[in-house]
Scaffold this motif. Sequence first.
Motif, PDB file in Angstrom:
ATOM      1  N   ASP A   1       5.169  18.908   4.232  1.00 46.27           N
ATOM      2  CA  ASP A   1       6.395  18.139   4.461  1.00 46.27           C
ATOM      3  C   ASP A   1       6.227  17.129   5.592  1.00 46.27           C
ATOM      4  O   ASP A   1       7.126  16.930   6.421  1.00 46.27           O
ATOM      5  N   ALA A   2       5.063  16.471   5.616  1.00 44.86           N
ATOM      6  CA  ALA A   2       4.709  15.598   6.747  1.00 44.86           C
ATOM      7  C   ALA A   2       5.641  14.405   6.906  1.00 44.86           C
ATOM      8  O   ALA A   2       5.750  13.848   8.003  1.00 44.86           O
ATOM      9  N   VAL A   3       6.316  13.989   5.838  1.00 44.81           N
ATOM     10  CA  VAL A   3       7.164  12.799   5.932  1.00 44.81           C
ATOM     11  C   VAL A   3       8.524  13.092   6.550  1.00 44.81           C
ATOM     12  O   VAL A   3       9.282  12.160   6.845  1.00 44.81           O
ATOM     13  N   ARG A   4       8.848  14.367   6.774  1.00 47.04           N
ATOM     14  CA  ARG A   4      10.124  14.713   7.401  1.00 47.04           C
ATOM     15  C   ARG A   4      10.234  14.029   8.754  1.00 47.04           C
ATOM     16  O   ARG A   4       9.257  13.940   9.508  1.00 47.04           O
ATOM     17  N   PHE A   5      11.397  13.522   9.069  1.00 50.14           N
ATOM     18  CA  PHE A   5      11.726  12.791  10.305  1.00 50.14           C
ATOM     19  C   PHE A   5      11.246  11.334  10.283  1.00 50.14           C
ATOM     20  O   PHE A   5      11.677  10.544  11.126  1.00 50.14           O
ATOM     21  N   SER A   6      10.360  10.956   9.352  1.00 43.12           N
ATOM     22  CA  SER A   6       9.759   9.616   9.433  1.00 43.12           C
ATOM     23  C   SER A   6      10.781   8.495   9.249  1.00 43.12           C
ATOM     24  O   SER A   6      10.583   7.389   9.758  1.00 43.12           O
ATOM     25  N   ASP A   7      11.877   8.780   8.533  1.00 41.48           N
ATOM     26  CA  ASP A   7      12.889   7.743   8.348  1.00 41.48           C
ATOM     27  C   ASP A   7      13.666   7.461   9.635  1.00 41.48           C
ATOM     28  O   ASP A   7      14.427   6.496   9.717  1.00 41.48           O
ATOM     29  N   GLU A   8      13.453   8.286  10.656  1.00 39.35           N
ATOM     30  CA  GLU A   8      14.096   8.053  11.954  1.00 39.35           C
ATOM     31  C   GLU A   8      13.338   7.026  12.795  1.00 39.35           C
ATOM     32  O   GLU A   8      13.864   6.532  13.799  1.00 39.35           O
ATOM     33  N   TYR A   9      12.094   6.730  12.407  1.00 40.45           N
ATOM     34  CA  TYR A   9      11.239   5.878  13.222  1.00 40.45           C
ATOM     35  C   TYR A   9      11.325   4.420  12.778  1.00 40.45           C
ATOM     36  O   TYR A   9      11.446   4.128  11.582  1.00 40.45           O
ATOM     37  N   ASP A  10      11.219   3.511  13.727  1.00 33.94           N
ATOM     38  CA  ASP A  10      11.198   2.085  13.415  1.00 33.94           C
ATOM     39  C   ASP A  10       9.876   1.717  12.731  1.00 33.94           C
ATOM     40  O   ASP A  10       8.871   2.414  12.844  1.00 33.94           O
ATOM     41  N   GLN A  11       9.892   0.578  12.046  1.00 30.82           N
ATOM     42  CA  GLN A  11       8.683   0.031  11.446  1.00 30.82           C
ATOM     43  C   GLN A  11       7.893  -0.742  12.502  1.00 30.82           C
ATOM     44  O   GLN A  11       8.433  -1.600  13.190  1.00 30.82           O
ATOM     45  N   ASP A  12       6.611  -0.402  12.662  1.00 29.05           N
ATOM     46  CA  ASP A  12       5.784  -1.136  13.614  1.00 29.05           C
ATOM     47  C   ASP A  12       5.530  -2.547  13.099  1.00 29.05           C
ATOM     48  O   ASP A  12       5.370  -2.769  11.888  1.00 29.05           O
TER      49      ASP A  12
ATOM     50  N   ARG B   1       6.583   3.781  12.338  1.00 26.82           N
ATOM     51  CA  ARG B   1       5.841   3.838  11.082  1.00 26.82           C
ATOM     52  C   ARG B   1       4.736   2.786  11.089  1.00 26.82           C
ATOM     53  O   ARG B   1       4.863   1.729  11.711  1.00 26.82           O
ATOM     54  N   MET B   2       3.641   3.092  10.417  1.00 20.89           N
ATOM     55  CA  MET B   2       2.494   2.194  10.341  1.00 20.89           C
ATOM     56  C   MET B   2       2.936   0.790   9.932  1.00 20.89           C
ATOM     57  O   MET B   2       3.782   0.626   9.048  1.00 20.89           O
ATOM     58  N   SER B   3       2.346  -0.217  10.571  1.00 21.52           N
ATOM     59  CA  SER B   3       2.705  -1.585  10.228  1.00 21.52           C
ATOM     60  C   SER B   3       2.278  -1.913   8.798  1.00 21.52           C
ATOM     61  O   SER B   3       1.306  -1.354   8.272  1.00 21.52           O
ATOM     62  N   ILE B   4       3.014  -2.820   8.177  1.00 24.25           N
ATOM     63  CA  ILE B   4       2.697  -3.259   6.817  1.00 24.25           C
ATOM     64  C   ILE B   4       1.327  -3.919   6.788  1.00 24.25           C
ATOM     65  O   ILE B   4       0.558  -3.763   5.836  1.00 24.25           O
ATOM     66  N   LEU B   5       1.000  -4.648   7.870  1.00 21.34           N
ATOM     67  CA  LEU B   5      -0.305  -5.306   7.944  1.00 21.34           C
ATOM     68  C   LEU B   5      -1.430  -4.275   7.933  1.00 21.34           C
ATOM     69  O   LEU B   5      -2.407  -4.415   7.190  1.00 21.34           O
ATOM     70  N   SER B   6      -1.330  -3.251   8.772  1.00 22.27           N
ATOM     71  CA  SER B   6      -2.387  -2.236   8.813  1.00 22.27           C
ATOM     72  C   SER B   6      -2.538  -1.539   7.471  1.00 22.27           C
ATOM     73  O   SER B   6      -3.654  -1.303   6.992  1.00 22.27           O
ATOM     74  N   ARG B   7      -1.416  -1.201   6.842  1.00 21.54           N
ATOM     75  CA  ARG B   7      -1.525  -0.512   5.551  1.00 21.54           C
ATOM     76  C   ARG B   7      -2.168  -1.416   4.503  1.00 21.54           C
ATOM     77  O   ARG B   7      -2.970  -0.958   3.683  1.00 21.54           O
ATOM     78  N   ALA B   8      -1.847  -2.708   4.533  1.00 22.54           N
ATOM     79  CA  ALA B   8      -2.454  -3.635   3.573  1.00 22.54           C
ATOM     80  C   ALA B   8      -3.967  -3.691   3.760  1.00 22.54           C
ATOM     81  O   ALA B   8      -4.726  -3.693   2.787  1.00 22.54           O
ATOM     82  N   ILE B   9      -4.412  -3.722   5.014  1.00 21.38           N
ATOM     83  CA  ILE B   9      -5.855  -3.744   5.282  1.00 21.38           C
ATOM     84  C   ILE B   9      -6.493  -2.432   4.851  1.00 21.38           C
ATOM     85  O   ILE B   9      -7.569  -2.414   4.224  1.00 21.38           O
ATOM     86  N   LEU B  10      -5.832  -1.314   5.161  1.00 19.26           N
ATOM     87  CA  LEU B  10      -6.389   0.007   4.830  1.00 19.26           C
ATOM     88  C   LEU B  10      -6.453   0.245   3.328  1.00 19.26           C
ATOM     89  O   LEU B  10      -7.246   1.062   2.859  1.00 19.26           O
ATOM     90  N   LYS B  11      -5.642  -0.458   2.567  1.00 24.21           N
ATOM     91  CA  LYS B  11      -5.724  -0.360   1.106  1.00 24.21           C
ATOM     92  C   LYS B  11      -6.934  -1.107   0.548  1.00 24.21           C
ATOM     93  O   LYS B  11      -7.249  -0.982  -0.638  1.00 24.21           O
ATOM     94  N   ASN B  12      -7.593  -1.892   1.399  1.00 23.65           N
ATOM     95  CA  ASN B  12      -8.696  -2.740   0.942  1.00 23.65           C
ATOM     96  C   ASN B  12     -10.026  -2.430   1.620  1.00 23.65           C
ATOM     97  O   ASN B  12     -11.004  -3.136   1.409  1.00 23.65           O
ATOM     98  N   ALA B  13     -10.074  -1.400   2.441  1.00 21.61           N
ATOM     99  CA  ALA B  13     -11.303  -1.086   3.182  1.00 21.61           C
ATOM    100  C   ALA B  13     -12.373  -0.532   2.239  1.00 21.61           C
ATOM    101  O   ALA B  13     -12.069   0.222   1.322  1.00 21.61           O
ATOM    102  N   PRO B  14     -13.645  -0.879   2.470  1.00 24.56           N
ATOM    103  CA  PRO B  14     -14.745  -0.388   1.617  1.00 24.56           C
ATOM    104  C   PRO B  14     -15.187   1.017   2.056  1.00 24.56           C
ATOM    105  O   PRO B  14     -16.216   1.192   2.692  1.00 24.56           O
ATOM    106  N   TYR B  15     -14.402   2.014   1.715  1.00 24.40           N
ATOM    107  CA  TYR B  15     -14.592   3.348   2.276  1.00 24.40           C
ATOM    108  C   TYR B  15     -15.939   3.965   1.924  1.00 24.40           C
ATOM    109  O   TYR B  15     -16.566   4.623   2.762  1.00 24.40           O
ATOM    110  N   ASP B  16     -16.393   3.782   0.714  1.00 24.97           N
ATOM    111  CA  ASP B  16     -17.689   4.362   0.343  1.00 24.97           C
ATOM    112  C   ASP B  16     -18.817   3.753   1.177  1.00 24.97           C
ATOM    113  O   ASP B  16     -19.725   4.461   1.632  1.00 24.97           O
ATOM    114  N   TYR B  17     -18.752   2.452   1.379  1.00 27.80           N
ATOM    115  CA  TYR B  17     -19.771   1.790   2.197  1.00 27.80           C
ATOM    116  C   TYR B  17     -19.715   2.293   3.634  1.00 27.80           C
ATOM    117  O   TYR B  17     -20.753   2.562   4.252  1.00 27.80           O
TER     118      TYR B  17
END
Length: 325
Positions: A150-161, A199-215
């Motif tokens: 239930d890790a997302v509990r309380f997260s709606d209380e936090y501002d967006q970074d 909450r994690m910034s939209i910019l950081s999440r966008a970058i993290l969705k594109n990282a070359p994790y296997d490399y």
Amino acid sequence: MEIGSFLELDLRDTGELFNGSEVCRLNLNRAGIYHCCRLLNVNKVLLPYYECFTVRNFLLGKGFKVDYYHIDKDFMPLDISQDDDTAIVFVNYFGLMSTEHMLSLIEGYKNVIIDNAQSLFAKPINGVYNVYSPRKFVGVPDGCYVVGPDAVRFSDEYDQDLSSETAGFLLQRIEVGCNSAYQYRQLNEKRIDMSNISRMSILSRAILKNAPYDYIKNKRFENFNLASDLYSSMNKINPHIYFDDNCVPFVYPLVVEKSDMVDLLSKEKIYTGRWWNYLLKETDSTSFEYYLSSYMIPIPIDQRYGKNEIEYVYNIINKYLTNRV
């Protein structure tokens, strides 16, 4: 909806590392540990001495009581006594602690938080909270994952970074290098140090969705093995105690008893830093934490580098150790 005008960075979603209902995306590792304490409904936290002071300070600032435990030369906890209202933090040091080891480490404890700040690719352990700091492995201005029940509990209380105003250092490093961009990176660090949990910034999440994790995984593993072959005879600790083929290291932890080595490396434009020097004032000189804070050099082994760079750093260190200057 906005249509037209200039083009933005074209970042596609090629896959995020953590997903699902048990994943909470926050701004900072220290904030993630605080969030876990809220989820566990505790009022006290037991931290290892060998841990970044920012975690302690953030928790104290939120009104939590903090106590500490020592580790021995094998990174094992010493003399832990845990109350029912207390969370305990175990650290996956350097990303070199296998899942098997972490499972054995937490056995018998309650309210467990695993600090995986140095181990982005460590498999989350079921039934406890796992905290990750992707900005130590990927170029992002902020970011933290909390994985657990239930890790997302309380997260709606936090501002967006919002991080775009101080994220320019990532682009500047590409064009002008580390030295010239460092002052702008420090502006981002200052912003982070003053930040509350968010909450994690939209910019950081966008970058993290594109990282070359296997490399990233393969390169770090390969570089760690190269470094291990080079430094094995000089290293005063054994980084392979709990290491297995599923570990993805953060750094190669080299311990050599030369207290000015970090400064000497900096003059050679090899930037390693010294972790947690404040422990020299807060721990006994006979403790393992004091020893690590005095002599541990976090050798870079990340995905930017290969055999040439790993050998170059080794040759510089070897030169100073053998007084060939």
